[in-house]
Design a protein around this motif. Sequence first.
Motif, short mmCIF file in Angstrom:
data_model
loop_
_atom_site.label_atom_id
_atom_site.label_comp_id
_atom_site.label_asym_id
_atom_site.label_seq_id
_atom_site.Cartn_x
_atom_site.Cartn_y
_atom_site.Cartn_z
N GLU A 30 -0.34 -17.34 -6.70
CA GLU A 30 -1.33 -18.23 -7.38
C GLU A 30 -1.05 -19.51 -7.85
O GLU A 30 -1.77 -20.14 -7.69
CB GLU A 30 -1.73 -17.14 -8.88
N GLN A 31 0.42 -19.51 -7.96
CA GLN A 31 0.82 -20.83 -8.39
C GLN A 31 0.95 -21.97 -7.29
O GLN A 31 1.40 -22.82 -7.37
CB GLN A 31 2.30 -20.97 -9.22
N GLY A 32 0.69 -21.22 -6.01
CA GLY A 32 0.71 -22.21 -4.76
C GLY A 32 2.53 -22.12 -4.29
O GLY A 32 2.70 -23.00 -3.22
N LEU A 33 3.29 -21.23 -4.86
CA LEU A 33 4.68 -21.42 -4.47
C LEU A 33 5.05 -20.82 -3.26
O LEU A 33 5.87 -21.13 -2.58
CB LEU A 33 5.69 -20.89 -5.65
N ILE A 34 4.23 -19.62 -2.93
CA ILE A 34 4.02 -18.62 -1.75
C ILE A 34 3.01 -18.74 -1.13
O ILE A 34 2.01 -18.75 -2.00
CB ILE A 34 5.18 -17.37 -1.77
N GLU A 35 2.98 -18.48 0.18
CA GLU A 35 1.53 -18.43 0.91
C GLU A 35 1.57 -17.23 1.98
O GLU A 35 1.96 -17.80 3.20
CB GLU A 35 1.28 -19.77 1.42
N PRO A 36 1.70 -15.97 1.50
CA PRO A 36 1.50 -14.89 2.55
C PRO A 36 0.36 -14.87 3.36
O PRO A 36 -0.53 -15.37 3.04
CB PRO A 36 1.86 -13.41 1.68
N LYS A 58 9.87 -17.21 5.49
CA LYS A 58 9.66 -18.37 4.75
C LYS A 58 9.40 -18.01 3.64
O LYS A 58 10.00 -18.90 2.39
CB LYS A 58 8.69 -19.26 5.36
N ASP A 59 8.66 -17.23 3.07
CA ASP A 59 8.18 -16.54 1.85
C ASP A 59 9.50 -15.91 1.11
O ASP A 59 9.64 -16.03 0.01
CB ASP A 59 7.15 -15.48 1.81
N LYS A 60 10.28 -15.08 1.99
CA LYS A 60 11.67 -14.80 1.33
C LYS A 60 12.34 -15.71 1.03
O LYS A 60 12.95 -15.64 -0.29
CB LYS A 60 12.11 -13.79 2.37
N VAL A 61 12.60 -16.80 1.67
CA VAL A 61 13.37 -18.06 1.35
C VAL A 61 12.90 -18.61 -0.04
O VAL A 61 13.60 -18.87 -0.99
CB VAL A 61 13.67 -18.67 2.31
N ARG A 62 11.74 -18.71 0.03
CA ARG A 62 11.13 -19.56 -1.04
C ARG A 62 11.24 -18.69 -2.40
O ARG A 62 11.66 -19.29 -3.38
CB ARG A 62 9.64 -19.69 -0.75
N LEU A 63 11.02 -17.23 -2.23
CA LEU A 63 11.19 -16.70 -3.34
C LEU A 63 12.65 -16.74 -3.99
O LEU A 63 12.78 -16.79 -5.20
CB LEU A 63 10.87 -15.02 -3.18
N LYS A 64 13.60 -16.63 -2.91
CA LYS A 64 15.07 -16.86 -3.44
C LYS A 64 15.26 -18.04 -4.12
O LYS A 64 15.74 -18.12 -4.97
CB LYS A 64 15.82 -16.64 -2.10
N LEU A 65 14.53 -19.23 -3.54
CA LEU A 65 14.73 -20.58 -4.33
C LEU A 65 14.04 -20.62 -5.58
O LEU A 65 14.62 -21.31 -6.58
CB LEU A 65 14.25 -21.56 -3.38
N ILE A 66 13.03 -19.79 -5.54
CA ILE A 66 12.13 -19.93 -7.04
C ILE A 66 12.94 -19.21 -8.02
O ILE A 66 13.22 -19.66 -9.14
CB ILE A 66 10.85 -18.95 -6.76
N LEU A 67 13.76 -18.01 -7.89
CA LEU A 67 14.53 -17.29 -8.39
C LEU A 67 15.69 -18.05 -8.77
O LEU A 67 16.19 -18.09 -10.07
CB LEU A 67 14.88 -15.98 -8.12
N ARG A 68 16.38 -18.75 -8.11
CA ARG A 68 17.48 -19.63 -8.20
C ARG A 68 17.06 -20.72 -9.10
O ARG A 68 17.67 -20.93 -10.25
CB ARG A 68 18.11 -20.14 -7.13
N GLY A 69 16.13 -21.19 -8.96
CA GLY A 69 15.54 -22.56 -9.60
C GLY A 69 15.26 -21.95 -11.15
O GLY A 69 15.50 -22.70 -11.94
N LYS A 70 14.71 -20.95 -11.20
CA LYS A 70 14.53 -20.51 -12.82
C LYS A 70 15.62 -20.06 -13.48
O LYS A 70 15.97 -20.40 -14.56
CB LYS A 70 13.53 -19.18 -12.68
N ARG A 71 16.67 -19.54 -12.63
CA ARG A 71 18.09 -19.34 -13.31
C ARG A 71 18.92 -20.48 -13.65
O ARG A 71 19.41 -20.64 -14.60
CB ARG A 71 18.73 -18.25 -12.25
N LEU A 72 18.50 -21.64 -13.05
CA LEU A 72 19.23 -22.68 -13.26
C LEU A 72 18.24 -23.60 -14.47
O LEU A 72 18.62 -24.75 -14.83
CB LEU A 72 19.15 -23.64 -12.13
N GLY A 73 17.22 -23.09 -14.83
CA GLY A 73 16.41 -23.59 -15.85
C GLY A 73 15.15 -24.61 -15.34
O GLY A 73 14.49 -25.32 -16.13
N PHE A 74 14.93 -24.46 -14.10
CA PHE A 74 13.80 -25.59 -13.75
C PHE A 74 12.47 -24.68 -14.05
O PHE A 74 12.38 -23.59 -13.94
CB PHE A 74 14.11 -25.85 -12.20
N SER A 75 11.38 -25.62 -14.19
CA SER A 75 10.07 -25.07 -14.33
C SER A 75 9.59 -24.89 -12.94
O SER A 75 9.78 -25.33 -12.12
CB SER A 75 9.22 -26.11 -15.26
#
Length: 132
Positions: A29-35, A47-64
């Motif tokens: 819904e946030q437009g971060l992945i597009e299955p 591509k969605d799998k890699v993006r989810l991995k990057l989303i989780l890593r970004g969140k862990r690092l404190g990124f919005s």
Amino acid sequence: MKIEKEQFSIGEISKLFDLTTRSIRFYEEQGLIEPKRNGQTRIYTNKDKVRLKLILRGKRLGFSLAEIRKLFELYDTNHNSAEQLKTMLQLTEHKRAILQQQLDDIQMLMNELDEVETRCREELNDITRGTK
């Protein structure tokens, strides 16, 4: 030789990342992945799998999520973008400054707690020895 799977259902991707399906739909819904879709069924790609991995890593690092989305948009525009790297450096510098301030604040509080603890122990010792 291991063959990498190229498509995933929402259940498979949620198990892979230990996420709820609701979280995955939220990122969509946030437009971060597009299955892709096959009727009502979501089909997730590597591509969605890699993006989810990057989303989780970004969140862990404190990124919005907005910051993560901005990086994705820069990457989608130009994979080897100097602008993307500059933005990432700015975000990390900003995040580092915030964390350093929090660390300094925590150290100051720890010092104050040490002082309070020392005073309390000294007073307790005085009371138990009957000097007060």
